[in-house]
Design a protein around this motif. Structure first.
Motif, PDB file in Angstrom:
ATOM      1  N   ARG A 215       6.198   8.781  17.074  1.00  0.00           N
ATOM      2  CA  ARG A 215       4.974   9.395  16.567  1.00  0.00           C
ATOM      3  C   ARG A 215       5.155  10.872  16.283  1.00  0.00           C
ATOM      4  N   THR A 216       6.273  11.224  15.643  1.00  0.00           N
ATOM      5  CA  THR A 216       6.460  12.610  15.224  1.00  0.00           C
ATOM      6  C   THR A 216       5.419  13.028  14.196  1.00  0.00           C
ATOM      7  N   ASP A 217       4.798  12.059  13.523  1.00  0.00           N
ATOM      8  CA  ASP A 217       3.728  12.392  12.579  1.00  0.00           C
ATOM      9  C   ASP A 217       2.562  13.066  13.299  1.00  0.00           C
ATOM     10  N   VAL A 218       2.275  12.601  14.513  1.00  0.00           N
ATOM     11  CA  VAL A 218       1.185  13.190  15.299  1.00  0.00           C
ATOM     12  C   VAL A 218       1.556  14.610  15.727  1.00  0.00           C
ATOM     13  N   ALA A 219       2.778  14.766  16.220  1.00  0.00           N
ATOM     14  CA  ALA A 219       3.230  16.107  16.619  1.00  0.00           C
ATOM     15  C   ALA A 219       3.153  17.073  15.442  1.00  0.00           C
ATOM     16  N   LEU A 220       3.488  16.591  14.240  1.00  0.00           N
ATOM     17  CA  LEU A 220       3.517  17.467  13.066  1.00  0.00           C
ATOM     18  C   LEU A 220       2.120  17.907  12.663  1.00  0.00           C
ATOM     19  N   TRP A 221       1.161  16.980  12.619  1.00  0.00           N
ATOM     20  CA  TRP A 221      -0.176  17.421  12.204  1.00  0.00           C
ATOM     21  C   TRP A 221      -0.817  18.321  13.261  1.00  0.00           C
ATOM     22  N   ALA A 222      -0.520  18.074  14.538  1.00  0.00           N
ATOM     23  CA  ALA A 222      -1.063  18.938  15.581  1.00  0.00           C
ATOM     24  C   ALA A 222      -0.474  20.347  15.476  1.00  0.00           C
ATOM     25  N   LEU A 223       0.809  20.434  15.183  1.00  0.00           N
ATOM     26  CA  LEU A 223       1.435  21.746  14.981  1.00  0.00           C
ATOM     27  C   LEU A 223       0.873  22.442  13.751  1.00  0.00           C
ATOM     28  N   ASP A 224       0.700  21.693  12.682  1.00  0.00           N
ATOM     29  CA  ASP A 224       0.191  22.293  11.450  1.00  0.00           C
ATOM     30  C   ASP A 224      -1.206  22.873  11.653  1.00  0.00           C
ATOM     31  N   LEU A 225      -2.064  22.162  12.407  1.00  0.00           N
ATOM     32  CA  LEU A 225      -3.393  22.692  12.676  1.00  0.00           C
ATOM     33  C   LEU A 225      -3.317  23.911  13.596  1.00  0.00           C
ATOM     34  N   ALA A 226      -2.456  23.857  14.598  1.00  0.00           N
ATOM     35  CA  ALA A 226      -2.308  24.995  15.508  1.00  0.00           C
ATOM     36  C   ALA A 226      -1.870  26.245  14.756  1.00  0.00           C
ATOM     37  N   LEU A 227      -1.043  26.060  13.745  1.00  0.00           N
ATOM     38  CA  LEU A 227      -0.565  27.195  12.956  1.00  0.00           C
ATOM     39  C   LEU A 227      -1.649  27.778  12.055  1.00  0.00           C
ATOM     40  N   LEU A 228      -2.745  27.053  11.886  1.00  0.00           N
ATOM     41  CA  LEU A 228      -3.862  27.553  11.086  1.00  0.00           C
ATOM     42  C   LEU A 228      -4.836  28.400  11.908  1.00  0.00           C
ATOM     43  N   LEU A 229      -4.681  28.394  13.229  1.00  0.00           N
ATOM     44  CA  LEU A 229      -5.558  29.207  14.073  1.00  0.00           C
ATOM     45  C   LEU A 229      -5.224  30.684  13.889  1.00  0.00           C
ATOM     46  N   PRO A 230      -6.207  31.556  13.956  1.00  0.00           N
ATOM     47  CA  PRO A 230      -5.961  32.985  13.710  1.00  0.00           C
ATOM     48  C   PRO A 230      -4.924  33.599  14.641  1.00  0.00           C
ATOM     49  N   SER A 231      -4.950  33.241  15.911  1.00  0.00           N
ATOM     50  CA  SER A 231      -3.976  33.763  16.876  1.00  0.00           C
ATOM     51  C   SER A 231      -3.167  32.597  17.421  1.00  0.00           C
ATOM     52  N   ARG A 232      -1.895  32.594  17.131  1.00  0.00           N
ATOM     53  CA  ARG A 232      -1.044  31.511  17.622  1.00  0.00           C
ATOM     54  C   ARG A 232       0.347  32.078  17.887  1.00  0.00           C
ATOM     55  N   PRO A 233       1.072  31.499  18.834  1.00  0.00           N
ATOM     56  CA  PRO A 233       2.425  31.983  19.140  1.00  0.00           C
ATOM     57  C   PRO A 233       3.354  31.796  17.946  1.00  0.00           C
ATOM     58  N   ALA A 234       4.150  32.806  17.638  1.00  0.00           N
ATOM     59  CA  ALA A 234       5.092  32.700  16.521  1.00  0.00           C
ATOM     60  C   ALA A 234       6.078  31.564  16.755  1.00  0.00           C
ATOM     61  N   ARG A 235       6.338  31.256  18.012  1.00  0.00           N
ATOM     62  CA  ARG A 235       7.319  30.226  18.330  1.00  0.00           C
ATOM     63  C   ARG A 235       6.901  28.836  17.836  1.00  0.00           C
ATOM     64  N   LEU A 236       5.616  28.670  17.513  1.00  0.00           N
ATOM     65  CA  LEU A 236       5.181  27.386  16.957  1.00  0.00           C
ATOM     66  C   LEU A 236       5.938  27.068  15.666  1.00  0.00           C
ATOM     67  N   ARG A 237       6.289  28.097  14.901  1.00  0.00           N
ATOM     68  CA  ARG A 237       7.045  27.868  13.660  1.00  0.00           C
ATOM     69  C   ARG A 237       8.427  27.320  13.988  1.00  0.00           C
ATOM     70  N   TYR A 238       9.010  27.817  15.061  1.00  0.00           N
ATOM     71  CA  TYR A 238      10.320  27.321  15.486  1.00  0.00           C
ATOM     72  C   TYR A 238      10.205  25.863  15.934  1.00  0.00           C
ATOM     73  N   GLU A 239       9.160  25.575  16.676  1.00  0.00           N
ATOM     74  CA  GLU A 239       8.927  24.200  17.126  1.00  0.00           C
ATOM     75  C   GLU A 239       8.737  23.267  15.931  1.00  0.00           C
ATOM     76  N   ARG A 240       7.995  23.747  14.927  1.00  0.00           N
ATOM     77  CA  ARG A 240       7.779  22.925  13.733  1.00  0.00           C
ATOM     78  C   ARG A 240       9.094  22.694  12.991  1.00  0.00           C
ATOM     79  N   ALA A 241       9.929  23.725  12.893  1.00  0.00           N
ATOM     80  CA  ALA A 241      11.224  23.589  12.217  1.00  0.00           C
ATOM     81  C   ALA A 241      12.089  22.550  12.918  1.00  0.00           C
ATOM     82  N   GLN A 242      12.136  22.601  14.231  1.00  0.00           N
ATOM     83  CA  GLN A 242      12.918  21.628  14.983  1.00  0.00           C
ATOM     84  C   GLN A 242      12.395  20.215  14.766  1.00  0.00           C
TER      85      GLN A 242
END
Length: 287
Positions: A215-242
């Protein structure tokens, strides 16, 4: 039982646009953001279904006694209505279900994770006109009423996962000690803001997906939404890349790694070099 699946790309794009707009508004709506998360996670949730959730929350609020009075009276009224009359609560098995993090499903099943049950409590009380807020105790989300300075200062805590049980100061201390082994600190009782609540919900979704490689599809959409929040850890981009590399999307993953390396380079050049090495390795997998 088959877990929910995301909507088609066109619907998803529209939901994400609305999520970003709501998250950046002057006063983001908790139920609105949670329903957009739910629609992104469950393609069967349409506009009529989202409206039905808001209507049901309005209906439940209308069943509360008029102005119960003190914070404790409000907490007891919610316990009687949602916990006892309607049976909202949680059980350990709820942690193994994606639906436990989706507001529309929690409202339908009357079961879910502590934070989603707390969202139900908060939204019902808010509609009834009482001050209410979430409290992110370590490992367990609860609801607070009244003075925000902590138990003993007028604050009353309730645990929706336990059917709305009103907590004493000793109860809260035991909850914290069970998770951290340490004492309850005043900072732990700080009200959680709307965006913090949504970020925690998305973290729970990612944690659910992390134990299910299919279910990496679920992880991906959850990350994509988290990245849309005004304040989010930059490391989320690294997690998404992995995650993209894990899914076999090597070109996209490498591009994300390179973009993250540019961000990191200003503060940690050696780390940026390592990330660029990962990007190079990802591109090599295309050959």
């Amino acid at each position: 039982m088959r877990s929910p699946w995301p909507p088609p790309p066109g619907r998803s794009a529209e939901l994400r646009r609305r999520f970003a707009e709501e998250a950046r508004s002057e006063r983001p709506g908790l139920s609105a953001l949670c329903l957009l998360v739910g629609a992104e996670g469950d393609g069967t949730l349409d506009e009529a279904g989202m409206d039905a959730v808001e209507i049901e929350l309005d209906r439940l609020a209308g069943e509360l006694p008029h102005r119960p009075g003190s914070p404790r009276a409000w907490a007891l009224a919610l316990r009687d209505l949602l916990g006892e009359r309607y049976g909202f609560h949680g059980v350990p098995d709820d942690y193994r279900r994606l639906e436990s993090s989706l507001l529309h499903a929690v409202l339908r099943r009357r079961r879910g994770l502590p934070i989603l049950l707390s969202v139900v409590w908060i939204e019902v009380v808010r509609r009834a006109g009482a001050p209410v807020y979430g409290v992110a105790l370590p490992g367990h989300f609860v609801v607070g009423f009244g003075d925000r300075e902590g138990p003993g200062a007028g604050q009353v805590l309730a645990d929706p996962f336990d059917g709305g049980r009103v907590l004493t100061g000793a109860d809260a201390e035991l909850l914290v000690a069970g998770v951290t082994g340490g004492p309850l600190e005043a900072s732990m009782l700080t009200p959680a803001g709307t965006l913090e609540v949504v970020a925690r919900i998305l973290n729970n979704v990612r944690a659910w997906a992390a134990t299910r490689p299919e279910r990496t599809d679920v992880a991906l959409w959850a990350l994509d939404l988290a990245l849309l929040l005004p304040s989010r850890p930059a490391r989320l981009r690294y997690e998404r890349a992995q995650l993209l590399v894990q899914r076999g999307e090597f070109t996209a993953g490498a591009a994300e790694l390179e973009a993250y390396a540019e961000v990191v380079a200003a503060v940690d050049p050696p780390a940026a070099a390592r990330v660029r090495g990962e990007a190079h390795a990802a591109r090599a997998l295309l050959n």
